[in-house]
Design an enzyme around this catalytic site. Structure first.
Site, PDB file in Angstrom:
ATOM      1  N   HIS A  39      41.016  38.428  30.837  1.00 17.80           N
ATOM      2  CA  HIS A  39      40.412  39.338  31.811  1.00 17.80           C
ATOM      3  C   HIS A  39      40.134  38.724  33.186  1.00 17.80           C
ATOM      4  CE1 HIS A  39      35.975  38.322  30.482  1.00 17.80           C
ATOM      5  NE2 HIS A  39      36.732  37.252  30.585  1.00 17.80           N
ATOM      6  N   HIS A  40      40.446  37.448  33.380  1.00 21.37           N
ATOM      7  CA  HIS A  40      40.275  36.838  34.710  1.00 21.37           C
ATOM      8  C   HIS A  40      41.551  36.874  35.541  1.00 21.37           C
ATOM      9  CE1 HIS A  40      36.322  35.600  33.615  1.00 21.37           C
ATOM     10  NE2 HIS A  40      36.724  34.742  32.708  1.00 21.37           N
ATOM     11  N   CYS A  41      42.631  37.355  34.950  1.00 27.23           N
ATOM     12  CA  CYS A  41      43.901  37.389  35.678  1.00 27.23           C
ATOM     13  C   CYS A  41      44.180  38.785  36.212  1.00 27.23           C
ATOM     14  CB  CYS A  41      45.051  36.960  34.760  1.00 27.23           C
ATOM     15  SG  CYS A  41      46.639  36.800  35.610  1.00 27.23           S
ATOM     16  N   ASN A  47      36.865  39.997  36.038  1.00 27.56           N
ATOM     17  CA  ASN A  47      37.236  40.262  37.434  1.00 27.56           C
ATOM     18  C   ASN A  47      38.718  40.536  37.655  1.00 27.56           C
ATOM     19  OD1 ASN A  47      37.611  37.434  36.798  1.00 27.56           O
ATOM     20  ND2 ASN A  47      37.923  37.073  38.982  1.00 27.56           N
TER      21      ASN A  47
END
Length: 302
Positions: free
Chosen positions: A142-144, A203
């Site tokens: 979920h950070h990509c 993010n």
């Protein structure tokens, strides 16, 4: 340009929609141990499920690797080109030693497992519609976002899962040409809710869906830790910011309250649940203090 994918596999009736393959795991001469993230956790989860009699080699679904063409559904060519640089991948994986490693080995030992997991997430989206639920033991990067990786996340599998459903299910036949903008029809998935209970803010997909009213984001995270992405927070429709060492009682109360509010505000056709175990007490990265018992209750709520 026509587009085809081999990620949407059909499975047998006797198979559970649980997706995993051994190639998910990252093993690179011990360098993976330089990061506190457990790069073998997927194997450990599968082993636990297998020993519990819940899955075996015949019932588990083995996904294919996401190809470059699959990834271009979301990722820019510029971003994928950056992954050919070991220095850039080292920043994403947060393992400085990778800077000194030829990219060929970085691709094989780290990025290839991530592509298998990404393929697993995309497949899980399809299976969830067919069976009512599905689990990818890997993924959840979920950070990509489409143009930037980080936090050990090299591919935007959450965004890809949703974009594939929004787009590919509206096609007729196996070949289709991607339009400039996604087109939603009455027969396709048009409304998706993301429920992210990882200790860190999601993010990456938040940046990808910040202007998409068809994606509702509920994110419960420790507000004091990585990534501290204020701009991405604007995409969150239901934001639950936690302090360090939150208790079981408080955590469960907040999750139940805001999940009910989210479902009253938005009627999803599919829920993508990112279940981060880093909320557990003692995790070096999450900074929270949720017990295993409360974690089980959280999963039952979702």
């Amino acid at each position: 340009m026509s587009f085809q994918t081999n990620l949407y596999l059909s499975i047998n009736k006797d198979q559970w929609p649980i997706v995993y393959r051994n190639e998910y795991n990252v093993s690179f001469m011990g360098l993976e141990k330089l990061h506190p993230f457990d790069a073998h956790k997927w194997k450990n989860v599968y082993k636990f499920l297998k020993e519990s009699g819940l899955v075996n080699k015949k019932t588990v679904v083995v996904p294919n690797e996401a190809t470059r063409e699959d990834l271009l559904m979301v990722h820019t060519k510029k971003y994928l080109k950056k992954l050919n640089c070991s220095f850039y991948v080292a920043k994403i994986a947060e393992v400085v030693a990778l800077v000194l490693v030829p990219n060929y080995f970085v691709q094989r030992a780290y990025l290839k497992p991530m592509r298998f997991q990404t393929g697993g997430s995309i497949l899980a989206g399809k299976l969830a519609l067919e069976r009512g639920w599905a689990v990818n033991i890997g993924g959840g990067f979920h950070h990509c976002s489409s143009s930037k990786g980080g936090g050990f996340c090299a591919y935007a599998d959450v965004t890809l899962l949703i974009k594939f459903l929004f787009f590919s299910l509206s096609k007729e036949g196996d070949d289709y040409t991607p339009p400039t903008e996604m087109i939603y029809s009455e027969k396709t998935v048009r409304r998706v809710m993301i429920v992210d209970l990882d200790a860190h803010q999601g993010n990456g997909y938040e940046r990808d869906f910040k202007d998409d009213a068809n994606v509702y984001i509920m994110d419960v995270y420790n507000k004091w830790i990585y990534p501290l992405d204020i701009e991405a927070r604007k995409a969150i429709r239901k934001q639950v910011q936690l302090d360090f060492f939150v208790s079981d009682e408080t955590y469960l109360r907040l999750v139940k309250k805001y999940l009910n509010e989210s479902l009253s505000e938005f009627e999803p056709q599919l829920i993508v649940y990112n279940a981060g175990t880093d909320i557990l007490k003692g995790d070096k990265l999450g900074g929270l203090s949720v017990t295993p018992k409360a974690y089980e209750n959280t999963n039952s709520e979702v």
